[in-house]
Design a protein around this motif. Structure first.
Motif, PDB file in Angstrom:
ATOM      1  N   ASP A 150       1.282  -1.153  -0.386  1.00  0.00           N
ATOM      2  CA  ASP A 150      -0.136  -0.166  -0.077  1.00  0.00           C
ATOM      3  C   ASP A 150       0.892   1.025   0.128  1.00  0.00           C
ATOM      4  OD1 ASP A 150       1.058  -0.231   2.157  1.00  0.00           O
ATOM      5  OD2 ASP A 150      -1.155  -0.171   4.069  1.00  0.00           O
ATOM      6  N   GLY A 151       1.979   0.888  -0.501  1.00  0.00           N
ATOM      7  CA  GLY A 151       2.762   2.531  -0.372  1.00  0.00           C
ATOM      8  C   GLY A 151       3.693   2.523   0.914  1.00  0.00           C
ATOM      9  N   SER A 152       3.135   2.178   1.408  1.00  0.00           N
ATOM     10  CA  SER A 152       3.499   2.054   3.375  1.00  0.00           C
ATOM     11  C   SER A 152       4.938   1.241   3.629  1.00  0.00           C
ATOM     12  CB  SER A 152       2.932   1.896   4.256  1.00  0.00           C
ATOM     13  OG  SER A 152       3.274   0.156   4.514  1.00  0.00           O
ATOM     14  N   ASN A 153       5.640   0.357   2.787  1.00  0.00           N
ATOM     15  CA  ASN A 153       6.968  -0.123   2.789  1.00  0.00           C
ATOM     16  C   ASN A 153       7.993   0.569   1.524  1.00  0.00           C
ATOM     17  OD1 ASN A 153       6.711  -1.401   4.784  1.00  0.00           O
ATOM     18  ND2 ASN A 153       6.135  -3.011   3.370  1.00  0.00           N
ATOM     19  N   ASP A 154       7.248   1.393   0.128  1.00  0.00           N
ATOM     20  CA  ASP A 154       8.050   1.848  -0.206  1.00  0.00           C
ATOM     21  C   ASP A 154       6.466   2.999  -1.188  1.00  0.00           C
ATOM     22  OD1 ASP A 154       8.899   3.004  -3.230  1.00  0.00           O
ATOM     23  OD2 ASP A 154      10.000   0.949  -3.445  1.00  0.00           O
ATOM     24  N   PRO A 155       7.045   4.181  -1.307  1.00  0.00           N
ATOM     25  CA  PRO A 155       6.098   4.794  -1.632  1.00  0.00           C
ATOM     26  C   PRO A 155       5.642   4.405  -3.507  1.00  0.00           C
ATOM     27  CG  PRO A 155       7.134   6.012  -0.384  1.00  0.00           C
ATOM     28  CD  PRO A 155       7.500   5.115  -0.456  1.00  0.00           C
ATOM     29  N   LYS A 156       6.337   4.283  -3.858  1.00  0.00           N
ATOM     30  CA  LYS A 156       6.443   3.495  -5.773  1.00  0.00           C
ATOM     31  C   LYS A 156       5.641   2.506  -5.693  1.00  0.00           C
ATOM     32  CE  LYS A 156      10.558   5.762  -6.583  1.00  0.00           C
ATOM     33  NZ  LYS A 156      11.960   6.122  -7.220  1.00  0.00           N
ATOM     34  N   VAL A 157       5.633   1.341  -4.633  1.00  0.00           N
ATOM     35  CA  VAL A 157       5.171  -0.002  -4.700  1.00  0.00           C
ATOM     36  C   VAL A 157       3.483   0.254  -3.951  1.00  0.00           C
ATOM     37  CG1 VAL A 157       5.170  -2.307  -4.603  1.00  0.00           C
ATOM     38  CG2 VAL A 157       7.495  -0.740  -4.346  1.00  0.00           C
ATOM     39  N   ASP A 158       2.485   0.597  -4.619  1.00  0.00           N
ATOM     40  CA  ASP A 158       1.072   0.500  -4.339  1.00  0.00           C
ATOM     41  C   ASP A 158      -0.025   0.243  -4.985  1.00  0.00           C
ATOM     42  OD1 ASP A 158      -1.270   1.896  -2.936  1.00  0.00           O
ATOM     43  OD2 ASP A 158      -0.491   3.320  -2.826  1.00  0.00           O
ATOM     44  N   TRP A 159      -0.915  -0.726  -4.894  1.00  0.00           N
ATOM     45  CA  TRP A 159      -1.836  -1.094  -5.327  1.00  0.00           C
ATOM     46  C   TRP A 159      -2.668  -2.030  -5.159  1.00  0.00           C
ATOM     47  CZ3 TRP A 159       3.269  -3.963  -5.875  1.00  0.00           C
ATOM     48  CH2 TRP A 159       2.805  -5.096  -5.855  1.00  0.00           C
ATOM     49  N   VAL A 160      -2.737  -1.314  -3.503  1.00  0.00           N
ATOM     50  CA  VAL A 160      -4.159  -1.260  -2.499  1.00  0.00           C
ATOM     51  C   VAL A 160      -4.464  -0.089  -2.876  1.00  0.00           C
ATOM     52  CG1 VAL A 160      -4.395  -1.311   0.247  1.00  0.00           C
ATOM     53  CG2 VAL A 160      -2.591  -2.973  -1.026  1.00  0.00           C
ATOM     54  N   SER A 161      -4.413   1.170  -2.122  1.00  0.00           N
ATOM     55  CA  SER A 161      -5.037   2.242  -2.716  1.00  0.00           C
ATOM     56  C   SER A 161      -6.159   2.319  -4.077  1.00  0.00           C
ATOM     57  CB  SER A 161      -3.672   3.987  -2.477  1.00  0.00           C
ATOM     58  OG  SER A 161      -2.796   3.745  -1.493  1.00  0.00           O
ATOM     59  N   ASP A 162      -5.396   2.663  -5.132  1.00  0.00           N
ATOM     60  CA  ASP A 162      -6.778   3.021  -6.100  1.00  0.00           C
ATOM     61  C   ASP A 162      -7.414   1.186  -5.700  1.00  0.00           C
ATOM     62  OD1 ASP A 162      -4.923   4.529  -7.429  1.00  0.00           O
ATOM     63  OD2 ASP A 162      -4.210   3.263  -8.851  1.00  0.00           O
ATOM     64  N   PHE A 163      -7.385   0.039  -5.085  1.00  0.00           N
ATOM     65  CA  PHE A 163      -7.885  -0.538  -4.586  1.00  0.00           C
ATOM     66  C   PHE A 163      -9.839   0.345  -4.799  1.00  0.00           C
ATOM     67  CE2 PHE A 163      -9.895  -4.216  -2.089  1.00  0.00           C
ATOM     68  CZ  PHE A 163     -10.562  -4.521  -2.778  1.00  0.00           C
ATOM     69  N   GLU A 164      -8.854   0.211  -2.921  1.00  0.00           N
ATOM     70  CA  GLU A 164      -9.822   0.838  -1.549  1.00  0.00           C
ATOM     71  C   GLU A 164     -10.406   1.949  -2.389  1.00  0.00           C
ATOM     72  OE1 GLU A 164      -6.862   0.186   1.672  1.00  0.00           O
ATOM     73  OE2 GLU A 164      -6.754   2.271   1.046  1.00  0.00           O
ATOM     74  N   LYS A 165     -10.046   3.030  -2.914  1.00  0.00           N
ATOM     75  CA  LYS A 165     -10.528   4.012  -3.764  1.00  0.00           C
ATOM     76  C   LYS A 165     -11.989   3.902  -4.884  1.00  0.00           C
ATOM     77  CE  LYS A 165      -6.671   6.835  -3.427  1.00  0.00           C
ATOM     78  NZ  LYS A 165      -5.724   7.855  -4.338  1.00  0.00           N
ATOM     79  N   GLN A 166     -11.606   2.363  -5.213  1.00  0.00           N
ATOM     80  CA  GLN A 166     -12.367   1.929  -6.820  1.00  0.00           C
ATOM     81  C   GLN A 166     -13.758   1.419  -5.817  1.00  0.00           C
ATOM     82  OE1 GLN A 166     -10.465   0.553  -9.986  1.00  0.00           O
ATOM     83  NE2 GLN A 166      -8.916   1.550 -10.327  1.00  0.00           N
ATOM     84  N   THR A 167     -13.183   0.731  -5.293  1.00  0.00           N
ATOM     85  CA  THR A 167     -14.380  -0.143  -4.555  1.00  0.00           C
ATOM     86  C   THR A 167     -14.949   0.085  -3.164  1.00  0.00           C
ATOM     87  OG1 THR A 167     -12.716  -1.464  -3.092  1.00  0.00           O
ATOM     88  CG2 THR A 167     -13.089  -2.859  -5.530  1.00  0.00           C
ATOM     89  N   GLY A 168     -14.046   1.132  -2.389  1.00  0.00           N
ATOM     90  CA  GLY A 168     -14.788   1.350  -1.450  1.00  0.00           C
ATOM     91  C   GLY A 168     -14.175   0.334   0.001  1.00  0.00           C
ATOM     92  N   CYS A 169     -13.401  -0.694  -0.340  1.00  0.00           N
ATOM     93  CA  CYS A 169     -13.312  -1.702   0.841  1.00  0.00           C
ATOM     94  C   CYS A 169     -11.966  -1.680   0.750  1.00  0.00           C
ATOM     95  CB  CYS A 169     -13.237  -2.995   0.094  1.00  0.00           C
ATOM     96  SG  CYS A 169     -14.766  -3.670  -0.841  1.00  0.00           S
ATOM     97  N   GLN A 170     -11.762  -1.351   2.343  1.00  0.00           N
ATOM     98  CA  GLN A 170     -10.318  -0.616   2.763  1.00  0.00           C
ATOM     99  C   GLN A 170      -9.500  -2.197   3.493  1.00  0.00           C
ATOM    100  OE1 GLN A 170      -8.996   2.552   2.829  1.00  0.00           O
ATOM    101  NE2 GLN A 170     -10.850   2.871   2.359  1.00  0.00           N
ATOM    102  N   VAL A 171      -8.619  -1.854   2.871  1.00  0.00           N
ATOM    103  CA  VAL A 171      -7.567  -3.567   3.146  1.00  0.00           C
ATOM    104  C   VAL A 171      -7.041  -3.577   4.495  1.00  0.00           C
ATOM    105  CG1 VAL A 171      -5.880  -4.257   1.855  1.00  0.00           C
ATOM    106  CG2 VAL A 171      -7.547  -3.448   0.795  1.00  0.00           C
ATOM    107  N   HIS A 172      -6.998  -3.910   5.127  1.00  0.00           N
ATOM    108  CA  HIS A 172      -6.699  -4.140   6.259  1.00  0.00           C
ATOM    109  C   HIS A 172      -5.785  -6.416   6.338  1.00  0.00           C
ATOM    110  CE1 HIS A 172      -8.606  -1.629   8.132  1.00  0.00           C
ATOM    111  NE2 HIS A 172      -9.643  -2.316   8.184  1.00  0.00           N
ATOM    112  N   SER A 173      -4.549  -6.243   6.246  1.00  0.00           N
ATOM    113  CA  SER A 173      -3.668  -7.008   6.216  1.00  0.00           C
ATOM    114  C   SER A 173      -3.110  -7.332   7.155  1.00  0.00           C
ATOM    115  CB  SER A 173      -3.135  -7.665   4.764  1.00  0.00           C
ATOM    116  OG  SER A 173      -1.769  -6.203   4.659  1.00  0.00           O
ATOM    117  N   LYS A 174      -2.434  -9.114   7.059  1.00  0.00           N
ATOM    118  CA  LYS A 174      -1.071 -10.142   8.110  1.00  0.00           C
ATOM    119  C   LYS A 174      -0.690 -10.361   7.263  1.00  0.00           C
ATOM    120  CE  LYS A 174      -0.725 -12.228  12.304  1.00  0.00           C
ATOM    121  NZ  LYS A 174       0.360 -11.301  12.914  1.00  0.00           N
TER     122      LYS A 174
END
Length: 399
Positions: free
Chosen positions: A65-89
């Motif tokens: 989600d960009g928290s490890n590397d700002p250039k690596v994020d495919w979670v944020s757009d998913f959250e925007k498009q679906t309204g599903c907030q991602v919580h991962s372990k």
């Protein structure tokens, strides 16, 4: 141990990933021959309203989600498009994935083969209606309805990516160029102290794969379905190999270093490791020997107790969508599952390098599976050696 195979992912995650087995045997089709008889769970016929969040268990590098590397994020757009907030372990092992899925607190998991079969058998994983995952239609055909993600023709997950376990050698010090796994087994003494091998009980299958080709009298059909005689032969071969092994590797960064220094000149590897080793100036080549190779594949599975199943389905479709699947594959270091992802990689030769659509290549790969007493090759007149005994034997092999 199975590490996320890119320098970026390792640096970002800073965890060791112990996936002791993932994937399936080299036989395609459904896994009815395994004797699995899962609960009669039903997949939904249609999706409902998304629930606003989704809870995921994943290998490091799969949910960025960009928290490890700002250039690596495919979670944020998913959250925007679906309204599903991602919580991962991030899970450190397949055993941990199984344990977490049993809590009912997670909606989906990026399961490896040993986890997937256990989750299916226990009823913790639900069958998936692939018609509700639009991008599934573009998944490579030889990843669909395989022994690690289906039972009786019923899909239990969405394929994510795959890789093969290759033979790598120093082109200056190993001559003539090897063509067979015999270089690290029967002929290993030629490189005594400089042979390296993958540090996991599942490596016993590599020995079994070699014996399948070289000792036909053992009648090995599937390197993950070994009766006692077959198993003993594989263990004996590995005990002999042990005398020539300089190092068993689990941290692939150490393998790169060993090949650069010359401490290792031949042994098992992954494509991404070979690429990085070559990139650092070492004269190495990696390939699938004539006997074939073992390999791994991961599958996104939905929990039978999912509290957010609609968001779970949205995630499974998103993670294999062409652009995202390409991002994950390049970041992690694996062949993508979606054929259209190959047009989206930043390195246009990526899918060629990782053999993404090379059906003939994957036919020679026996994907990891977890051995059980019910022989995975369909035999019913004998019992096969279960994985717990593989673990015990591995300790003995390494001394």
């Amino acid at each position: 141990m199975r590490l996320t195979p890119t320098l970026k992912a390792v640096a970002a995650a800073a965890v060791l990933i112990a996936a002791t087995a993932c994937g399936s045997s080299d036989s395609g089709g459904s896994s009815s021959s395994t004797g699995l008889n899962p609960p009669d769970l039903k997949a939904p016929s249609k999706l409902g309203k998304t629930e606003g969040q989704v809870n995921l268990i994943a290998w490091a590098g799969y949910v960025e989600d960009g928290s490890n590397d700002p250039k690596v994020d495919w979670v944020s757009d998913f959250e925007k498009q679906t309204g599903c907030q991602v919580h991962s372990k991030v899970a450190a092992s397949s055993d941990e994935m199984v344990k977490l899925m049993k809590t009912g607190e997670y909606d989906a998991v990026s399961a490896s083969g040993d986890a997937s079969l256990r989750l299916i058998a226990s009823g913790d994983a639900a069958p998936v209606n692939t018609d509700l995952v639009p991008n599934y239609k573009d998944v490579f055909g030889d990843l669909k309805l395989q022994a690690w993600n289906s039972v009786g023709g019923k899909a239990y997950g969405i394929p994510h990516g795959r890789g093969a376990n290759l033979l790598m050698y120093n082109t200056d010090k190993v001559k003539p160029a090897p063509t067979s796994w015999s270089a690290v087994f029967d002929d290993a003494a030629k490189y005594k102290g400089h042979v390296t091998a993958y540090d996991s009980p599942i490596y016993i299958a590599d020995a079994a794969l070699y014996l399948k080709a070289t000792k036909p009298e053992l009648k090995i059909k599937d390197p993950y379905a070994l009766d006692q005689k077959q198993f003993d032969a594989a263990v004996d071969l590995l005990k002999k190999q042990n005398a020539n092994v300089g190092e068993y590797w689990s941290d692939y960064l150490k393998e790169i270093s060993a090949f650069k220094s010359g401490d290792s000149v031949i042994g098992t590897t992954w494509q991404v490791i070979a690429n990085l080793t070559q990139g650092e100036g070492a004269k190495v080549k990696a390939f699938v020997p004539k006997e074939g190779a073992t390999g791994w594949s991961d599958t996104w599975m939905l929990s039978a107790k999912a509290k957010h199943p609609n968001c779970g389905y949205k995630w499974m479709d998103w993670i294999i969508s062409p652009k995202v699947n390409a991002q994950v594959a390049e970041y992690f270091g694996e062949a993508p599952s979606n054929a259209k992802a190959c047009d989206e990689t930043s390195d246009k030769s990526f899918c060629t390098t990782f053999h993404a659509g090379d059906t003939a290549y994957w036919k020679n790969v026996a994907f990891w599976n977890t051995p059980i007493e019910q022989c995975l090759d369909g035999r019913t007149d004998v019992k096969c050696v279960p994985y717990a005994k593989w673990v015990q034997a591995w300790t003995e092999i390494k001394g």
